[in-house]
Motif scaffolding. Structure first.
Motif, short mmCIF file in Angstrom:
data_model
loop_
_atom_site.label_atom_id
_atom_site.label_comp_id
_atom_site.label_asym_id
_atom_site.label_seq_id
_atom_site.Cartn_x
_atom_site.Cartn_y
_atom_site.Cartn_z
N UNK A 93 -2.52 -0.29 6.42
CA UNK A 93 -3.88 -0.51 6.15
C UNK A 93 -4.20 -0.79 4.62
N UNK A 94 -3.60 -0.01 3.76
CA UNK A 94 -3.61 -0.06 2.34
C UNK A 94 -2.83 -1.16 1.59
N UNK A 95 -1.76 -1.41 2.26
CA UNK A 95 -0.75 -2.27 1.64
C UNK A 95 -1.50 -3.87 1.71
N UNK A 96 -2.26 -3.95 2.75
CA UNK A 96 -2.73 -5.20 3.02
C UNK A 96 -3.93 -5.38 2.08
N UNK A 97 -4.47 -4.41 1.90
CA UNK A 97 -5.73 -4.44 0.98
C UNK A 97 -5.27 -4.38 -0.55
N UNK A 98 -4.36 -3.41 -0.76
CA UNK A 98 -3.96 -3.58 -2.09
C UNK A 98 -3.17 -4.37 -2.59
N UNK A 99 -2.73 -5.28 -1.96
CA UNK A 99 -1.97 -6.58 -2.29
C UNK A 99 -2.84 -7.27 -2.94
N UNK A 100 -4.09 -7.46 -2.49
CA UNK A 100 -5.11 -8.42 -2.84
C UNK A 100 -5.64 -8.01 -4.55
N UNK A 101 -5.70 -6.74 -4.56
CA UNK A 101 -6.21 -6.17 -5.52
C UNK A 101 -5.35 -5.28 -6.78
N UNK A 102 -3.98 -5.24 -6.36
CA UNK A 102 -3.09 -4.64 -7.28
C UNK A 102 -3.00 -4.92 -8.77
N UNK A 103 -3.59 -6.13 -9.11
CA UNK A 103 -3.44 -6.47 -10.44
C UNK A 103 -4.82 -6.08 -11.24
N UNK A 104 -5.64 -5.60 -10.42
CA UNK A 104 -6.81 -4.99 -10.97
C UNK A 104 -6.81 -3.89 -12.10
N UNK A 105 -7.32 -4.11 -13.22
CA UNK A 105 -7.11 -2.95 -14.07
C UNK A 105 -7.36 -1.44 -13.59
N UNK A 106 -8.37 -1.47 -12.87
CA UNK A 106 -8.92 -0.02 -12.47
C UNK A 106 -7.53 0.41 -11.46
N UNK A 107 -6.98 -0.35 -10.74
CA UNK A 107 -5.96 -0.04 -9.76
C UNK A 107 -4.89 0.57 -10.57
N UNK A 108 -4.38 -0.25 -11.57
CA UNK A 108 -3.16 0.19 -12.34
C UNK A 108 -3.78 1.34 -12.92
N UNK A 109 -4.98 1.86 -13.54
CA UNK A 109 -5.28 2.68 -14.20
C UNK A 109 -5.12 4.06 -13.30
N UNK A 110 -5.55 3.78 -11.95
CA UNK A 110 -5.41 4.94 -11.16
C UNK A 110 -3.92 5.42 -10.74
N UNK A 111 -3.03 4.33 -10.67
CA UNK A 111 -1.85 4.73 -10.47
C UNK A 111 -1.00 5.21 -11.71
N UNK A 112 -1.36 4.99 -12.94
CA UNK A 112 -0.79 5.41 -14.11
C UNK A 112 -1.57 6.93 -13.93
#
Length: 191
Positions: A93-112
């Motif tokens: 579920x998430x990888x299909x969704x995240x692949x489209x938004x992975x470069x968004x700053x808020x996603x990278x911030x959450x990961x960090x």
């Protein structure tokens, strides 16, 4: 009820163990030792040490062993499935969704932001293990083992499985020596 508890405990670990096996260990500890009391601290430490010597993901190895211990073969299958089902669902579920938004700053911030949280969880578990080893081995011996382990792992490049295996063998030899000494004392007293 025990099978449901097993499933829920390891399902929570699978859902919240973001970052892989090391991030899951404190969660497994919380469920198994603190919440359900299926094991004590010593038993959990032994399972963790043994699990680290075997190949494969630590979370599934621990789930398999603990599940078997608590609920037999069905418990083992139940706990392993509970551990891997969240990953399977999230990957699909998430990888299909995240692949489209992975470069968004808020996603990278959450990961960090997750990295320090996992670090704190591991540090807390490490501190608990240090306190336990200090109580059982004494401060000097515990510090010697810690410093020796750091040197062997970081500077010599020894594989962790070899270090853990060596410590397990040492502990078994010491235990056998102690048991032999106790038997000799009993024989001497019986004469």
């Amino acid at each position: 009820m025990k099978q449901l508890d097993l499933f829920l405990a390891f399902f929570r670990v699978g859902m919240l163990g973001y970052g892989g096996g090391p991030a899951s260990i404190p969660l497994v500890h919380k469920e198994v030792v603190d919440k359900y009391k299926w094991m004590n601290e010593d038993e959990f430490s032994d399972v963790l040490a043994l699990g680290n010597t075997l190949p494969g993901p630590i979370a599934t190895k621990m789930a398999g062993y603990i599940g078997y211990r608590v609920g037999g073969t069905v418990g083992m299958i139940n706990a392993v499935l509970a551990t891997i089902i969240p990953t399977i669902i999230l990957m699909i579920v998430l990888l299909t969704f995240l692949s489209s938004i992975k470069n968004q700053p808020w996603v990278m911030g959450m990961t960090k932001a997750v990295v320090p949280v996992v670090g704190v969880m591991l540090a807390t578990l490490t501190w608990d293990f240090f306190k336990k080893s200090k109580d059982t081995l004494g401060l000097k011996t515990a510090m010697a083992v810690i410093i020796g382990s750091i040197i062997l792992l970081q500077f010599v490049g020894l594989h962790p499985a070899l270090l853990i295996g060596g410590i397990l063998v040492f502990a078994l030899v010491k235990r056998d020596e102690k048991a032999s000494q106790e038997q000799n004392v009993e024989r001497g007293v019986g004469m």
